[in-house]
Scaffold this motif. Structure first.
Motif, short mmCIF file in Angstrom:
data_model
loop_
_atom_site.label_atom_id
_atom_site.label_comp_id
_atom_site.label_asym_id
_atom_site.label_seq_id
_atom_site.Cartn_x
_atom_site.Cartn_y
_atom_site.Cartn_z
N ALA A 293 -15.94 5.65 9.00
CA ALA A 293 -15.36 4.68 8.21
C ALA A 293 -14.77 5.23 7.10
O ALA A 293 -13.72 4.45 6.82
N ASN A 294 -15.06 6.30 6.54
CA ASN A 294 -14.25 6.90 5.53
C ASN A 294 -14.76 8.39 5.20
O ASN A 294 -15.80 8.60 5.21
N THR B 271 0.79 -1.20 -0.01
CA THR B 271 0.07 0.01 -0.01
C THR B 271 0.92 1.40 -0.01
O THR B 271 2.32 1.20 -0.02
N ARG C 22 -4.30 -6.09 2.20
CA ARG C 22 -4.32 -4.35 2.24
C ARG C 22 -5.71 -3.82 2.22
O ARG C 22 -5.95 -2.65 2.50
N MET D 295 -14.92 -8.14 2.74
CA MET D 295 -15.78 -6.56 2.52
C MET D 295 -15.95 -6.36 1.18
O MET D 295 -15.20 -6.58 0.33
N CYS E 170 -20.17 -1.50 13.57
CA CYS E 170 -20.14 0.00 13.64
C CYS E 170 -21.13 0.83 14.12
O CYS E 170 -21.12 1.81 14.68
N TRP F 259 -2.36 6.57 -1.04
CA TRP F 259 -3.73 5.77 -1.29
C TRP F 259 -4.60 5.76 -0.22
O TRP F 259 -5.77 6.14 -0.45
N HIS G 176 -20.14 7.90 12.70
CA HIS G 176 -19.11 6.75 12.51
C HIS G 176 -18.16 7.17 11.50
O HIS G 176 -18.43 7.52 10.52
N ARG H 50 -7.98 7.68 -0.25
CA ARG H 50 -9.15 6.84 -0.50
C ARG H 50 -10.14 6.75 0.92
O ARG H 50 -11.10 6.44 0.68
N THR H 51 -9.53 7.01 2.12
CA THR H 51 -10.16 7.04 3.30
C THR H 51 -10.02 8.36 4.07
O THR H 51 -10.99 8.46 4.95
N GLY I 2 -16.26 -3.51 -0.26
CA GLY I 2 -16.14 -2.11 -0.01
C GLY I 2 -16.72 -0.87 -0.77
O GLY I 2 -17.55 -0.31 -0.19
N GLN I 3 -17.03 -1.50 -2.10
CA GLN I 3 -17.62 -0.29 -3.00
C GLN I 3 -19.00 -0.26 -2.58
O GLN I 3 -19.70 0.55 -2.61
N ARG J 104 -14.50 10.13 2.73
CA ARG J 104 -15.26 10.40 1.58
C ARG J 104 -16.91 10.23 1.57
O ARG J 104 -17.55 10.82 1.02
N ASN K 154 -10.72 3.58 11.72
CA ASN K 154 -11.99 3.18 11.81
C ASN K 154 -11.78 2.30 13.08
O ASN K 154 -11.23 1.33 13.12
O1 UT7 Z 1 -17.08 0.62 9.07
C1 UT7 Z 1 -17.74 -0.27 8.57
C2 UT7 Z 1 -18.39 0.03 7.09
N1 UT7 Z 1 -17.40 0.19 6.18
C3 UT7 Z 1 -17.50 0.97 5.25
O2 UT7 Z 1 -18.50 1.67 4.99
C4 UT7 Z 1 -16.37 0.63 4.31
C5 UT7 Z 1 -16.76 1.44 2.73
N2 UT7 Z 1 -15.77 1.19 1.60
C6 UT7 Z 1 -14.87 2.28 1.64
O3 UT7 Z 1 -14.52 2.82 2.48
C7 UT7 Z 1 -13.98 2.05 0.48
O4 UT7 Z 1 -14.55 1.16 -0.42
C8 UT7 Z 1 -12.61 1.39 0.71
C9 UT7 Z 1 -11.72 2.51 1.48
C10 UT7 Z 1 -12.53 0.27 1.51
C11 UT7 Z 1 -11.85 1.09 -0.82
O5 UT7 Z 1 -12.02 2.28 -1.55
P1 UT7 Z 1 -12.18 2.09 -3.03
O6 UT7 Z 1 -12.21 3.61 -3.70
O7 UT7 Z 1 -13.53 1.58 -3.07
O8 UT7 Z 1 -11.33 1.31 -3.43
P2 UT7 Z 1 -11.71 -0.14 -4.49
O9 UT7 Z 1 -12.00 -1.33 -3.43
O10 UT7 Z 1 -12.24 0.09 -5.68
O11 UT7 Z 1 -10.11 -0.51 -5.07
C12 UT7 Z 1 -9.39 0.42 -6.00
C13 UT7 Z 1 -7.99 -0.24 -6.30
C14 UT7 Z 1 -7.93 -1.77 -6.36
O12 UT7 Z 1 -6.96 -2.16 -7.47
P3 UT7 Z 1 -7.34 -1.99 -9.13
O13 UT7 Z 1 -8.45 -3.23 -9.16
O14 UT7 Z 1 -8.03 -0.75 -9.47
O15 UT7 Z 1 -5.84 -2.06 -9.67
C15 UT7 Z 1 -7.67 -2.50 -5.29
O16 UT7 Z 1 -6.91 -3.58 -5.42
O17 UT7 Z 1 -7.28 0.03 -5.06
C16 UT7 Z 1 -6.54 -1.25 -4.63
N3 UT7 Z 1 -6.38 -1.21 -3.36
C17 UT7 Z 1 -5.19 -0.74 -2.64
N4 UT7 Z 1 -4.23 -0.15 -3.13
C18 UT7 Z 1 -3.42 0.21 -2.09
C19 UT7 Z 1 -7.43 -1.77 -2.22
N5 UT7 Z 1 -6.76 -1.42 -1.03
C20 UT7 Z 1 -5.63 -1.08 -1.10
C21 UT7 Z 1 -4.54 -0.39 -0.21
N6 UT7 Z 1 -3.38 0.34 -0.94
N7 UT7 Z 1 -4.79 -0.60 1.12
#
Ligand code: UT7
Length: 325
Positions: free
Chosen positions: A254-255, A29, A152, A215, A113, A33, A252, A37-38, A217-218, A257, A282
């Motif tokens: 979590a993110n 990571t 990650r 999870m 949460c 990033w 809460h 993203r968070t 995530g999206q 954004r 989180n």
């Molecule tokens: O509290 C409980 C409730 N939880 C939530 O509400 C969480 C809600 N979701 C989120 O906060 C976001 O979806 C995340 C922060 C978990 C992820 O962010 P995202 O913008 O949705 O990223 P993504 O899952 O679409 O992943 C985008 C890219 C992927 O790579 P490719 O496929 O585009 O090549 C992932 O493999 O980012 C990659 N990735 C990472 N890269 C670097 C995923 N985790 C990481 C990381 N470091 N830690």
């Protein structure tokens, strides 16, 4: 009218900190990033000899000190966590003993949460029914000794810590004005730790991946952006208040954004959105009370303010509350 008034808040965050740069060593990571993203910059990590009950007890002690209330005067200890000390007894019972709250009932609540809001609703109901006068709601997690940092997608998101509030029965306009809770268990697989419970018990062949979190995530992200405003509207419904009356929104964490998008949908100016996710990541059930105490320390909440709380997370569960401080 008898209301549950928040008369004290307190936090406990372990001393050790893991920055995003530290995370770069533990998994594939980058600081960039994680921040983009968070909004997370760092997370606290408990010491090897600490358990969830230690974090929740320290937070509760600090909240009782803030309230000027002795542990012996507490009628109930509600501990909100998904990382309990043991399968049984409850972490609430352990906290009760460590606090010296010898006259209190004790229980745990696991609503992930939304745990703190479920705990707050329970305390509010105890107080409004006349069953109890003084209730401690302590909420915290110790995730660091079970999180798989090399994964990650989830490893960078969580932190250790606890926050607590003391609620007391009081006549008047201050206190909890409304509570709303919801759940959609059909969506449980959006965020789940499959193994280690009664459904898939620990066995020699699964012990290495027992703590794997699955999870979507999206999907969670998209649902949270819609659910936060919906839940908040429910908190207003019974009160006659509107978003314009809110002095501070403490959700809460979590993110970042998600929270900014939700605030925008609600028509809430960003300066009324409180975020501390950069400092603590989180902390699941502990997230809201920790943010509440930080907001007070930052001078963002004053007497009489309308404070809006809301959560969305695993279960999936959600909730909201309006409090007149
Ligand atoms: O509290 C409980 C409730 N939880 C939530 O509400 C969480 C809600 N979701 C989120 O906060 C976001 O979806 C995340 C922060 C978990 C992820 O962010 P995202 O913008 O949705 O990223 P993504 O899952 O679409 O992943 C985008 C890219 C992927 O790579 P490719 O496929 O585009 O090549 C992932 O493999 O980012 C990659 N990735 C990472 N890269 C670097 C995923 N985790 C990481 C990381 N470091 N830690």
């Amino acid at each position: 009218m008898i209301r549950a008034r928040v008369v004290g808040t307190g936090n406990y965050l372990p001393e050790k900190i893991l920055t995003n740069k530290d995370m770069e060593v533990l998994c594939d990571t980058t600081d960039e990033w994680i921040q983009q993203r968070t909004g997370i910059k760092q997370r606290h990590v408990a010491a090897p000899d600490e358990a969830t009950s230690d974090l929740c007890t320290r937070a509760a002690e600090n909240a009782l000190k803030d309230a000027g209330i002795a542990a012996g005067d507490v009628d109930a200890v509600i501990c909100c966590t998904l990382t309990p000390d043991y399968m049984f007894p409850s972490t609430g019972s352990v906290v009760q003993a460590k606090l010296g709250a010898d006259n209190a009932a004790a229980l745990d609540i696991n609503a992930a949460c939304s745990g703190f809001l479920y705990g707050l609703a329970t305390a509010n109901a105890y107080i409004q029914s006349g069953l109890y006068k003084t209730v401690v709601v302590t909420a915290g997690e110790l995730v660091s000794n079970r999180i798989i940092y090399k994964n990650r997608d989830t490893g960078v998101l969580f932190g250790d810590g606890a926050g607590a509030v003391v609620l007391r029965a009081e006549e008047g306009e201050r206190g909890v004005l409304s509570m709303y809770l919801g759940s959609d268990g059909k969506s449980a697989d959006m965020l789940i730790m499959h193994k280690g419970g009664s459904k898939v018990p620990p066995k020699p062949d699964n012990v290495l991946d027992i703590f794997t979190i699955q999870m979507k995530g999206q999907e969670l992200f998209k649902r949270a952006v819609v659910k936060f405003p919906e839940a908040c509207q429910k908190a207003f419904d019974s009160t006659g208040l509107t978003i314009d009356d809110v002095a501070l929104f403490v959700p809460h964490q979590a993110n970042g954004r998600i929270l900014e998008a939700a605030a925008q949908r609600m028509g809430l100016p960003t300066e009324k959105l409180y975020m501390n996710i950069d400092r603590v990541a989180n902390i699941v059930a502990g997230s809201i009370p920790i943010a509440l105490h930080h907001a007070r320390e930052d001078g963002r909440i004053k007497d009489g303010d309308i404070v809006l709380l809301a959560s969305f997370g695993a279960g999936v569960t959600w909730g909201s509350s309006l409090i007149r401080w």
